[in-house]
Design a protein around this motif. Structure first.
Motif: not given
Length: 224
Positions: A87-109
């Motif tokens: 986010r700092k060095v590539l402010p115009n890049a679009k970020i797609i997060i992929l994860t196995m975590f599905n706990e609401s706390f992690r998603i919210h965070n």
């Protein structure tokens, strides 16, 4: 007119990366030219990002897995750290997060700290979902997979508001951490934790003092 799209894929499982790569190359639009770089750990990912900035050829899209081996200097411990760096060095890049975590706390965070243009839970993922996410992020972000959308709907429909510290207490309790051990995870005293747990029991209208009853009520409302 051709559209060149520079992509960095970050995941420590080569077969998964290969699957992502093949899916994108097979499903891309005719006018799209994909240039894909692959990083298997935090150090490789940082090197690719820094090089792209240095050469003024920044990435357009980053696919970031959350579970990654830490960087050698220990400053980057996960994909979340990498995404924050991006986010700092590539402010115009679009970020797609992929994860196995599905706990609401992690998603919210992740939504709060990174606010990714794409957010996919791996257990939801199919080739067509990945292809849709890629095109969606390019043209009409954000794109969230089913589990993420379900969490967001629950959070929006709930009239319960709890702060980050209380969310973390719920998350840690759900991971089996005992109350007396929460102090080492949070920068507050045991008495402050007990007060917060009492507050949570009041918020969720839990009558007994059992952690499991509290967690069950929090799960029903989508907070765990």
């Amino acid at each position: 007119m051709n559209q060149k799209i520079k992509i960095l894929m970050i995941d420590d499982h080569p077969m998964i990366i290969e699957g992502y790569q093949n899916t994108l190359l097979f499903t891309k639009k005719e006018h799209q030219i994909l240039e894909i770089d692959i990083a298997n750990n935090c150090d490789e990912a940082i090197a690719f990002m820094d090089k792209s900035v240095e050469k003024v050829t920044p990435y357009n899209v980053l696919f970031v897995d959350i579970s990654l081996p830490p960087s050698k200097d220990g400053l980057m411990t996960s994909g979340e750290d990498l995404a924050s760096y991006a986010r700092k060095v590539l402010p115009n890049a679009k970020i797609i997060i992929l994860t196995m975590f599905n706990e609401s706390f992690r998603i919210h965070n992740i939504i709060k700290t990174i606010n990714p243009e794409g957010f996919l839970i791996k257990s939801d993922l199919t080739s067509s979902e990945l292809a849709s996410a890629f095109q969606g992020v390019l043209h009409n972000p954000p794109f969230y997979s089913g589990t993420v959308n379900s969490f967001i709907r629950k959070a929006i429909s709930s009239d319960i508001v709890i702060d980050e510290k209380n969310r973390k207490i719920l998350h840690l309790l759900s991971q089996g951490v005992k109350t007396k051990n929460l102090v080492s995870h949070l920068d507050i005293s045991l008495s402050a934790i007990e007060k917060r747990k009492k507050q949570l029991r009041e918020i969720f209208e839990v009558q007994d003092g059992q952690d499991e009853t509290l967690l069950e009520a929090a799960r029903t409302k989508g907070f765990v």
